[in-house]
Motif scaffolding. Structure first.
Motif, short mmCIF file in Angstrom:
data_model
loop_
_atom_site.label_atom_id
_atom_site.label_comp_id
_atom_site.label_asym_id
_atom_site.label_seq_id
_atom_site.Cartn_x
_atom_site.Cartn_y
_atom_site.Cartn_z
N UNK A 115 43.53 31.71 40.67
CA UNK A 115 43.26 32.89 39.83
C UNK A 115 42.05 33.66 40.38
N UNK A 116 42.30 34.91 40.71
CA UNK A 116 41.26 35.75 41.32
C UNK A 116 40.77 36.78 40.31
N UNK A 117 39.47 37.02 40.29
CA UNK A 117 38.93 38.16 39.52
C UNK A 117 38.46 39.22 40.50
N UNK A 118 38.67 40.48 40.15
CA UNK A 118 38.22 41.58 41.01
C UNK A 118 37.31 42.51 40.22
N UNK A 119 36.22 42.95 40.84
CA UNK A 119 35.31 43.88 40.17
C UNK A 119 34.74 44.89 41.17
N UNK A 120 34.30 46.02 40.62
CA UNK A 120 33.61 47.03 41.42
C UNK A 120 32.19 47.16 40.86
N UNK A 121 31.21 47.31 41.76
CA UNK A 121 29.81 47.23 41.31
C UNK A 121 28.94 48.18 42.11
N UNK A 122 27.82 48.60 41.52
CA UNK A 122 26.93 49.55 42.19
C UNK A 122 27.52 50.96 42.12
N UNK A 123 27.09 51.82 43.03
CA UNK A 123 27.62 53.20 43.03
C UNK A 123 29.11 53.20 43.33
N UNK A 124 29.88 53.97 42.56
CA UNK A 124 31.33 54.05 42.83
C UNK A 124 31.56 54.75 44.17
N UNK A 125 32.72 54.54 44.73
CA UNK A 125 33.02 55.16 46.02
C UNK A 125 34.52 55.42 46.11
N UNK A 126 34.92 56.62 46.59
CA UNK A 126 36.35 56.88 46.72
C UNK A 126 36.97 55.87 47.69
N UNK A 127 38.04 55.25 47.26
CA UNK A 127 38.66 54.19 48.07
C UNK A 127 38.61 52.86 47.34
N UNK A 173 42.68 38.85 37.47
CA UNK A 173 41.96 39.36 36.31
C UNK A 173 41.09 40.53 36.78
N UNK A 174 41.12 41.62 36.04
CA UNK A 174 40.24 42.76 36.33
C UNK A 174 38.99 42.62 35.48
N UNK A 175 37.83 42.83 36.09
CA UNK A 175 36.56 42.74 35.36
C UNK A 175 36.02 44.16 35.21
N UNK A 176 35.70 44.56 33.99
CA UNK A 176 35.20 45.92 33.77
C UNK A 176 33.68 45.99 33.98
N UNK A 177 33.24 47.09 34.55
CA UNK A 177 31.79 47.37 34.71
C UNK A 177 31.04 46.34 35.54
N UNK A 178 31.61 45.95 36.64
CA UNK A 178 30.92 45.08 37.60
C UNK A 178 30.45 43.78 36.99
N UNK A 179 29.24 43.35 37.38
CA UNK A 179 28.73 42.06 36.89
C UNK A 179 28.52 42.06 35.38
N UNK A 180 28.34 43.26 34.80
CA UNK A 180 28.16 43.35 33.35
C UNK A 180 29.39 42.79 32.63
N UNK A 181 30.56 43.03 33.18
CA UNK A 181 31.81 42.55 32.58
C UNK A 181 31.93 41.04 32.64
N UNK A 182 31.33 40.43 33.66
CA UNK A 182 31.34 38.96 33.74
C UNK A 182 30.47 38.40 32.62
N UNK A 183 29.35 39.06 32.38
CA UNK A 183 28.41 38.60 31.35
C UNK A 183 28.97 38.84 29.95
#
Ligand SMILES: Nc1ncnc2c1ncn2[C@@H]1O[C@H](COP(=O)(O)OP(=O)(O)O)[C@@H](O)[C@H]1O
Ligand SMILES: O=P(O)(O)OC[C@H]1O[C@](O)(COP(=O)(O)O)[C@@H](O)[C@@H]1O
Ligand SMILES: [Mg+2]
Length: 328
Positions: free
Chosen positions: A6-18, A38-48
Motif C-alpha cells: 500500500x503506497x501513499x502519495x503526497x505533494x509538499x512545498x511550493x506547487x509545481x505544474x507537472x 492512498x492520496x494524502x491531502x496537503x503534504x505532511x499536514x495530511x499525514x498528521x
C-alpha cells in the motif's frame, strides 16, 4: 527485500505544474501492479491530520492538463518536530501504508530523509517537484519548464510596452536560492542583464552596461532579477540605477505567483509521468530513501542523502557569458 502493498502519495512545498501528471502515474502504476494507493491531502499536514483517501484509476482521470495539485500542498511546521513525525507515523501504520511517494523540493526531501531514518519500516521515494530546478540528481525538476515558459511569455509582453515607451524594466522572477528560471528566461527573452543569487551583483557594472546599450541605440532594456539576488531585491536595484541612469524611464514588475500556475507543458507532463512511473517501480523493486531524477534523458535514482548534501543548481557560467554577449 521489503515487500510493499500500500503506497501513499503526497505533494509538499511550493506547487509545481507537472505534479498532477506525476500523481496520475503513481496511482496507475501502483494499481497496475496490484498495489493499493492512498492520496494524502496537503503534504505532511495530511499525514498528521489523517487526511487521506483511497485512490483508484478514475481518481486521476483528466488531470494531466491541470496546474497545481489535486492533492493540495502545504508548508507544514509540525512535521519538523519529533512529535509531529510520530503522529504521522502512527497514522501511516493505522492505514496499513508501507511506502510513501513524496513529490516536492529540498525541504520535502529533508523531511522525508529524517522520517525514513527514524522509521525505516516505511519506504520513501522522492520525486523532484519544484519550479526552482534546484535539486542535485536531476537535470530538470517538475514545473521548471512550464514556469520558465510562463515567465518568457510575460516578459515578451513587457518587452512590447518597454519598446513602445523606450523604457528600462526591472523584472523580478521566482527563485529564493536559485537563479535557474532567471537564467533560462534571460536567454529566451534577450535580457540586457540577469541578476541571480549565485553571482554577486556589481551595480556599477550593471549601470555601465545599461549606459553602453543606450549609446548603442538600444531603445528599451530588460533586467531580470531573481528573487534571491543578494543585492537587496528588485526595488533596491532599480532605485540604485535610477540615481545614475537618467536617460531611461524606469519601471519595476514583480511576476510573483503567476509563475507557479498554469497547465503543465508537454515536457512537464512527460517528465511527471516518467518520474511517477519510475518511483513506484523503484519501490516495488525494494528501493527506499532515494530520489528519482532525469539525467541525459534517462531516469536515474540518487540517494536522498546525496541529493541533499550536494550543491544543487550550479550556475552555468558559459550560458551567462553567452547571454551577455548576445545582448550587446
Ligand atoms: N528539516 C525538516 N524536517 C522535517 N520536515 C521538514 C524539514 N524541512 C522541511 N520539511 C517539511 O517539508 C515541507 C516542504 O518544505 P519547503 O521547504 O516548504 O518546500 P520544498 O519541499 O518545495 O522545498 C515543509 O513545510 C515541512 O513540512
Ligand atoms: O508560495 P510561497 O510559500 O510564498 O513560496 C515562494 C517560493 O516558492 C517557490 O516558488 C518554489 O520553492 P519550493 O519549490 O522550494 O517550495 C520559490 O521560487 C519561491 O521563493
Ligand atoms: Mg525548496
Amino acid at each position: 527485500m521489503q515487500k510493499i502493498s500500500k503506497i501513499a502519495v503526497l505533494t509538499s512545498g511550493g506547487d509545481a505544474p507537472g505534479m498532477n501528471p506525476c500523481i496520475r502515474a503513481v496511482v496507475r502504476t501502483a494499481i497496475f501492479n496490484g498495489l493499493q494507493v492512498v492520496g494524502v491531502r496537503q503534504g505532511y499536514q495530511g499525514l498528521i491530520d489523517n487526511n487521506m483517501f483511497d485512490m483508484n484509476n478514475r481518481s486521476v482521470s483528466n488531470i494531466l492538463n491541470l496546474g497545481g495539485t489535486i492533492l493540495k500542498t502545504a508548508r507544514c511546521l509540525p512535521f519538523r518536530s519529533e512529535e509531529g513525525m510520530e503522529i504521522a507515523y502512527n497514522n501511516i501504520k493505522a492505514q496499513g501504508i508501507d511506502a510513501l511517494v513524496v513529490i516536492g523540493g529540498d525541504g520535502t526531501f529533508t523531511g522525508a530523509l529524517r522520517f525514513s531514518k527514524k522509521y525505516p519500516d516505511i519506504a520513501v521515494m522522492g520525486v523532484p517537484g519544484t519550479i526552482d530546478n534546484d535539486l542535485y540528481g536531476s537535470t530538470y525538476t517538475l514545473g521548471f519548464d512550464t514556469a520558465t515558459n510562463t515567465v518568457v511569455d510575460a516578459i515578451d509582453k513587457i518587452r512590447d510596452t518597454a519598446d513602445a515607451h523606450d523604457r528600462l524594466f526591472f523584472i523580478e522572477v521566482m527563485g529564493r536560492d536559485s537563479g535557474a528560471i532567471a537564467l533560462r528566461a534571460g536567454i529566451s527573452c534577450g535580457a540586457e542583464a540577469i541578476l541571480l543569487p549565485e553571482r554577486a551583483t556589481a551595480i556599477d557594472n550593471l549601470i555601465e552596461n545599461l549606459k553602453k546599450g543606450r549609446d548603442n541605440k538600444k531603445s528599451s532594456s530588460i533586467v531580470i532579477v531573481a528573487e534571491g539576488d543578494k543585492s537587496g531585491g528588485v526595488y533596491d536595484v532599480a532605485e540604485a540605477v535610477k540615481k545614475q541612469v537618467k536617460l531611461y524611464d524606469i519601471k519595476v514588475t514583480v511576476l510573483g505567483h503567476l509563475q507557479r500556475g498554469g497547465s503543465p507543458s508537454a515536457f512537464d507532463r512527460i517528465l511527471g509521468s516518467r518520474m511517477g512511473f519510475a518511483a513506484v517501480n523503484a519501490l516495488i523493486a525494494g528501493k527506499s530513501r532515494m530520489m528519482v531524477g532525469l539525467e541525459a534523458n534517462h531516469i536515474k535514482l540518487t540517494d536522498l542523502e546525496e541529493a541533499l548534501t550536494q550543491h544543487s543548481f550550479k550556475l552555468e557560467e558559459d550560458l551567462m557569458q553567452m547571454a551577455e554577449i548576445l545582448s550587446i
